[in-house]
Design a protein around this motif. Structure first.
Motif, PDB file in Angstrom:
ATOM      1  N   CYS A 146     -39.168  64.801 -36.229  1.00 13.54           N
ATOM      2  CA  CYS A 146     -38.486  65.410 -35.637  1.00 13.54           C
ATOM      3  C   CYS A 146     -38.587  67.408 -35.765  1.00 13.54           C
ATOM      4  O   CYS A 146     -38.053  67.783 -36.675  1.00 13.54           O
ATOM      5  CB  CYS A 146     -36.555  65.548 -36.509  1.00 13.54           C
ATOM      6  SG  CYS A 146     -35.798  65.773 -35.249  1.00 13.54           S
ATOM      7  N   LYS A 177     -23.061  60.492 -31.309  1.00  7.82           N
ATOM      8  CA  LYS A 177     -24.231  60.941 -32.887  1.00  7.82           C
ATOM      9  C   LYS A 177     -25.643  59.666 -32.507  1.00  7.82           C
ATOM     10  O   LYS A 177     -26.427  60.805 -32.343  1.00  7.82           O
ATOM     11  CB  LYS A 177     -23.716  60.706 -33.751  1.00  7.82           C
ATOM     12  CG  LYS A 177     -22.971  62.167 -34.135  1.00  7.82           C
ATOM     13  CD  LYS A 177     -22.262  62.750 -35.302  1.00  7.82           C
ATOM     14  CE  LYS A 177     -21.368  63.379 -35.797  1.00  7.82           C
ATOM     15  NZ  LYS A 177     -20.649  63.451 -36.256  1.00  7.82           N
ATOM     16  N   ARG A 178     -24.869  58.586 -32.020  1.00  8.29           N
ATOM     17  CA  ARG A 178     -25.787  57.860 -31.922  1.00  8.29           C
ATOM     18  C   ARG A 178     -26.983  57.828 -31.142  1.00  8.29           C
ATOM     19  O   ARG A 178     -27.997  58.131 -31.204  1.00  8.29           O
ATOM     20  CB  ARG A 178     -25.605  56.297 -32.198  1.00  8.29           C
ATOM     21  CG  ARG A 178     -26.248  55.040 -32.409  1.00  8.29           C
ATOM     22  CD  ARG A 178     -26.403  54.189 -33.057  1.00  8.29           C
ATOM     23  NE  ARG A 178     -27.251  52.886 -33.572  1.00  8.29           N
ATOM     24  CZ  ARG A 178     -28.179  52.928 -34.181  1.00  8.29           C
ATOM     25  NH1 ARG A 178     -27.644  53.953 -35.664  1.00  8.29           N
ATOM     26  NH2 ARG A 178     -29.377  52.862 -34.480  1.00  8.29           N
ATOM     27  N   GLU A 180     -27.878  60.837 -29.542  1.00 10.18           N
ATOM     28  CA  GLU A 180     -28.775  61.970 -30.217  1.00 10.18           C
ATOM     29  C   GLU A 180     -29.815  61.339 -31.060  1.00 10.18           C
ATOM     30  O   GLU A 180     -30.882  61.820 -30.739  1.00 10.18           O
ATOM     31  CB  GLU A 180     -27.721  62.813 -30.934  1.00 10.18           C
ATOM     32  CG  GLU A 180     -28.097  64.224 -30.841  1.00 10.18           C
ATOM     33  CD  GLU A 180     -26.250  64.853 -31.344  1.00 10.18           C
ATOM     34  OE1 GLU A 180     -27.137  65.084 -32.579  1.00 10.18           O
ATOM     35  OE2 GLU A 180     -25.763  65.205 -30.746  1.00 10.18           O
ATOM     36  N   MET A 181     -29.090  60.614 -32.086  1.00 12.02           N
ATOM     37  CA  MET A 181     -30.400  60.149 -32.883  1.00 12.02           C
ATOM     38  C   MET A 181     -31.412  59.362 -32.676  1.00 12.02           C
ATOM     39  O   MET A 181     -33.021  59.272 -32.608  1.00 12.02           O
ATOM     40  CB  MET A 181     -29.554  58.879 -34.052  1.00 12.02           C
ATOM     41  CG  MET A 181     -30.082  59.275 -35.456  1.00 12.02           C
ATOM     42  SD  MET A 181     -29.591  58.228 -36.110  1.00 12.02           S
ATOM     43  CE  MET A 181     -29.810  56.445 -35.723  1.00 12.02           C
ATOM     44  N   ASN A 184     -34.009  61.418 -30.798  1.00 13.26           N
ATOM     45  CA  ASN A 184     -34.601  62.070 -31.922  1.00 13.26           C
ATOM     46  C   ASN A 184     -36.300  60.857 -31.846  1.00 13.26           C
ATOM     47  O   ASN A 184     -37.830  61.368 -32.014  1.00 13.26           O
ATOM     48  CB  ASN A 184     -33.939  62.931 -33.313  1.00 13.26           C
ATOM     49  CG  ASN A 184     -33.457  63.318 -32.663  1.00 13.26           C
ATOM     50  OD1 ASN A 184     -33.393  64.606 -32.739  1.00 13.26           O
ATOM     51  ND2 ASN A 184     -32.654  63.523 -34.117  1.00 13.26           N
ATOM     52  N   ARG A 185     -35.627  59.390 -32.212  1.00 14.77           N
ATOM     53  CA  ARG A 185     -36.790  58.950 -31.933  1.00 14.77           C
ATOM     54  C   ARG A 185     -38.531  58.708 -30.936  1.00 14.77           C
ATOM     55  O   ARG A 185     -39.173  57.898 -31.156  1.00 14.77           O
ATOM     56  CB  ARG A 185     -36.488  57.186 -32.234  1.00 14.77           C
ATOM     57  CG  ARG A 185     -35.609  57.272 -33.769  1.00 14.77           C
ATOM     58  CD  ARG A 185     -34.709  55.634 -33.848  1.00 14.77           C
ATOM     59  NE  ARG A 185     -34.631  55.687 -34.930  1.00 14.77           N
ATOM     60  CZ  ARG A 185     -33.803  54.820 -34.633  1.00 14.77           C
ATOM     61  NH1 ARG A 185     -33.825  53.465 -34.950  1.00 14.77           N
ATOM     62  NH2 ARG A 185     -32.381  54.411 -36.230  1.00 14.77           N
ATOM     63  N   ARG A 205     -37.294  62.456 -40.753  1.00 14.43           N
ATOM     64  CA  ARG A 205     -36.516  61.395 -40.882  1.00 14.43           C
ATOM     65  C   ARG A 205     -36.997  60.241 -41.223  1.00 14.43           C
ATOM     66  O   ARG A 205     -37.617  59.436 -41.562  1.00 14.43           O
ATOM     67  CB  ARG A 205     -35.989  61.746 -39.710  1.00 14.43           C
ATOM     68  CG  ARG A 205     -34.814  63.309 -38.743  1.00 14.43           C
ATOM     69  CD  ARG A 205     -34.109  62.700 -37.514  1.00 14.43           C
ATOM     70  NE  ARG A 205     -33.613  63.607 -37.690  1.00 14.43           N
ATOM     71  CZ  ARG A 205     -32.698  63.922 -37.872  1.00 14.43           C
ATOM     72  NH1 ARG A 205     -32.102  63.468 -38.804  1.00 14.43           N
ATOM     73  NH2 ARG A 205     -31.725  65.378 -37.119  1.00 14.43           N
ATOM     74  N   GLU A 233     -27.947  56.424 -40.427  1.00 11.44           N
ATOM     75  CA  GLU A 233     -27.702  57.078 -39.662  1.00 11.44           C
ATOM     76  C   GLU A 233     -29.572  57.597 -39.971  1.00 11.44           C
ATOM     77  O   GLU A 233     -30.041  57.608 -41.583  1.00 11.44           O
ATOM     78  CB  GLU A 233     -27.031  58.527 -40.076  1.00 11.44           C
ATOM     79  CG  GLU A 233     -27.374  60.207 -40.419  1.00 11.44           C
ATOM     80  CD  GLU A 233     -26.189  60.688 -41.277  1.00 11.44           C
ATOM     81  OE1 GLU A 233     -25.321  60.359 -41.750  1.00 11.44           O
ATOM     82  OE2 GLU A 233     -27.164  61.518 -41.225  1.00 11.44           O
ATOM     83  N   ASP A 234     -30.479  58.578 -39.671  1.00  7.91           N
ATOM     84  CA  ASP A 234     -31.947  58.696 -39.766  1.00  7.91           C
ATOM     85  C   ASP A 234     -31.820  60.131 -40.588  1.00  7.91           C
ATOM     86  O   ASP A 234     -32.063  61.194 -39.745  1.00  7.91           O
ATOM     87  CB  ASP A 234     -32.893  58.866 -38.424  1.00  7.91           C
ATOM     88  CG  ASP A 234     -33.016  58.067 -37.769  1.00  7.91           C
ATOM     89  OD1 ASP A 234     -32.856  56.314 -38.197  1.00  7.91           O
ATOM     90  OD2 ASP A 234     -33.692  58.221 -36.832  1.00  7.91           O
TER      91      ASP A 234
END
Ligand code: GLU
Length: 562
Positions: A146, A177-178, A180-181, A184-185, A205, A233-234
């Motif tokens: 990330c 939040k999810r 956003e995460m 990132n993926r 992550r 959570e990552d």
């Protein structure tokens, strides 16, 4: 995505594999049932009472089972590192019976050095090991980079915090939040290549497969069976400097170092789902967990509060300063740790605490209460069971640093000091005059002319002439070779000759018939010789002081009665 390629891009220098690590750090060969435990501090200052507590559990479980205890320094947060803290910590723990068999321990020069085959034992020196597993996780599509910089992350967190304050819709918050995460993926190999070519730092992550709707069944040896939501959570495994987070280091280190029981503060309980996930991803056997509750104290209003760093009793070095023997502290910790310890102690007054069969099942689930009154009680009991020689050795060790004047007197005549300290020792009911080394001077200072003063006075209700007569007759009849009985008979004779009751029963039956009792007569002598109403057995005191000093004190009191 070609994960092998991604792994090579991110960790081009890592050539070893997890299998190499397993070969380098093979399972420990220990007898059946032997427990391997560890203390894993992040040494930033003093040892907290709340740190000694789980460490004592770790020490007991290891050594009681024929296993071993090792020390690992968790210095992954360079910003918090305090030079010399690890050395100080090891010395302090050693005082309290914590001896490490392996790990980062002191070498002959007093500096922390590795000792054992599973090192390095300082996490900051283990980066290459973590990277092997990190690379493997990337290869398996279980972890990803990330490239958000630390500054960006921080800014994002600030924004999130502000949003959180405004937004009490937790569901919406979790969703954002999810989202956003998940963002990132989403990256391509080209993105990664471009970032790496630009020299951008990245964090690694975990790619979480957890579903918080699903529950994991776990057994904590202290807390019992629990169900905890899976982690979705990552979370970060490696920070941008390549150093692992606690979670990642915990899994890799406790696996490779062969820890059988992870004993740690309950503040780690919320992270347990992350750890279980990591152990699963890495194919490691899960250790047994024991999450130990925080130590509590009562505040002024009688409410339970966490024993915080600033509270009296938190810093283990304070105990030395205050004058507590390390044995006392160990004993107190044991009373807190196992509910049946005190009963055992009553049945085994003279055994070392290490003989007690420590039992995980007897530990408090909800947290122990730290209480100075209880500690002081324990202190008196422990010291009362020590020999005079042991007391002398520990006392002088303490006075050397904390009361040099008293120390000089004690050290000038060890035999004299030891004979004083021997008063009332041994037997079923030893005297419990003091629990702290800082209390000893008050108790026995009167044996030294330099400290002798009349702290108590003989009440005015007694006729001075009677007091004078008691002292004079006592002196006239005193024979140092008398045994205790003869000595007391003489005191009784003096009492009756002056109109004081020699027999307590007779006195109690009709106090008005007497000027007082033999107890009062003894009190005159006691005050004269010790300066106090309460002092140890007077016959013994006089023998230790010797005739000359005893008479000098009796004479000194006579002059005040003239
Ligand atoms: N370094 C961690 C701490 O000080 C260790 C926790 C553990 O024992 O795993 O809290």
């Amino acid at each position: 995505m070609d994960y092998n390629r991604l792994a090579e891009l991110l960790f081009p220098d890592v050539t070893e594999t997890p299998a190499d690590m397993e070969a380098k750090y093979p399972s420990r060969q220990l007898p059946e049932g032997a427990k391997v435990t560890r203390f894993a501090p992040s040494p930033t200052g003093f040892v907290h009472f709340g740190g000694l507590f789980p460490t004592t559990v770790a020490e007991r479980l290891a050594h009681q089972s024929g296993g071993m205890l090792y020390l690992r320094i968790e210095d992954t947060d360079a910003k918090r590192e305090v030079p010399g803290a690890a050395e100080g910590l090891i010395r302090t723990l050693a005082r309290y019976g914590i001896q490490f068999d392996e790990g980062a321990i002191l070498n002959e020069q007093g500096v922390v050095a590795d000792h054992g085959a599973y090192g390095p034992y300082k996490q900051s020196l283990r980066a290459p090991i973590y990277h092997v597993y990190a690379k493997q996780l990337v290869r398996e599509g279980r972890a990803y980079p990330c490239f958000t910089t630390e500054q960006e992350l921080e800014e994002l967190q600030q924004v999130n915090k502000k949003e959180e304050l405004k937004n009490t819709d937790w569901e919406a918050q979790a969703q954002s939040k999810r989202a956003e995460m998940l963002k990132n993926r989403e990256f391509t190999m080209e993105d990664v290549e471009a970032h790496l070519a630009a020299g951008d730092p990245f964090v690694l992550r975990i790619l979480s497969d957890g579903d918080p709707e699903k529950k994991l069944k776990v057994t904590d040896l202290v807390k019992g069976n629990m169900e905890i939501p899976e982690n979705d959570e990552d979370f970060v495994l490696l920070k941008s400097d390549g150093i692992p987070t606690y979670h990642f280091a915990h899994a890799v280190d406790d696996h490779l170092m062969g820890t059988t029981h992870v004993i740690r503060g309950e503040e780690w309980l919320p992270s347990l789902a992350k750890h279980l996930q990591l152990f699963r991803y890495l194919g490691f056997k899960v250790p047994k967990y024991m999450h130990i509750a925080q130590i509590m104290r009562l505040d002024e209003n009688g409410n339970k509060k966490k024993l915080s760093k600033r509270d009296m009793g938190a810093n283990m070095d304070d105990y030395t300063r205050m004058g507590y023997s390390a044995r006392v502290v160990c004993e107190y910790v044991m009373t807190l740790l196992n509910s049946n310890y005190e009963e055992w102690r009553m049945q085994n007054p003279d055994k070392p605490y290490t003989d007690f069969p420590f039992n995980i099942k007897k530990m408090s689930v909800s947290g122990c209460l730290f209480d100075f009154n209880k500690l002081n009680d324990v202190a008196k009991n422990v010291i009362s069971r020590m020999s005079a020689e042991e007391v002398y050795a520990e006392l002088t060790d303490w006075t050397k640093d904390y009361d040099p004047d008293f120390h000089a007197l004690l050290a000038a005549d060890p035999a004299y000091a030891t004979s004083i300290l021997a008063i009332g020792r041994g037997g079923k009911k030893p005297r419990k005059d003091f629990g702290l080394w800082s209390e000893v001077k008050d108790y026995m200072g009167f044996f030294y002319d330099a400290y002798f003063t009349l702290l108590d006075t003989i009440p005015d209700t007694f006729d001075k002439q009677d007091v004078k007569a008691v002292i004079e007759q006592f002196k006239a009849s005193y024979d140092e070779s008398d045994d205790m009985n003869t000595w007391f008979e003489k005191v009784k004779t003096i009492a009756s000759s002056l109109g004081f009751a020699a027999d307590m029963k007779a006195y109690k039956a009709d106090p008005t018939a007497f000027k007082g009792s033999v107890a009062d007569v003894s009190m005159f002598l006691r005050v004269a010789v010790t300066g106090k109403m309460n002092a140890p057995d007077l016959y013994t005191v006089m023998h230790i002081l010797g005739k000359e000093r005893t008479f000098a004190r009796l004479d000194a009191l006579l002059t005040t009665l003239a």
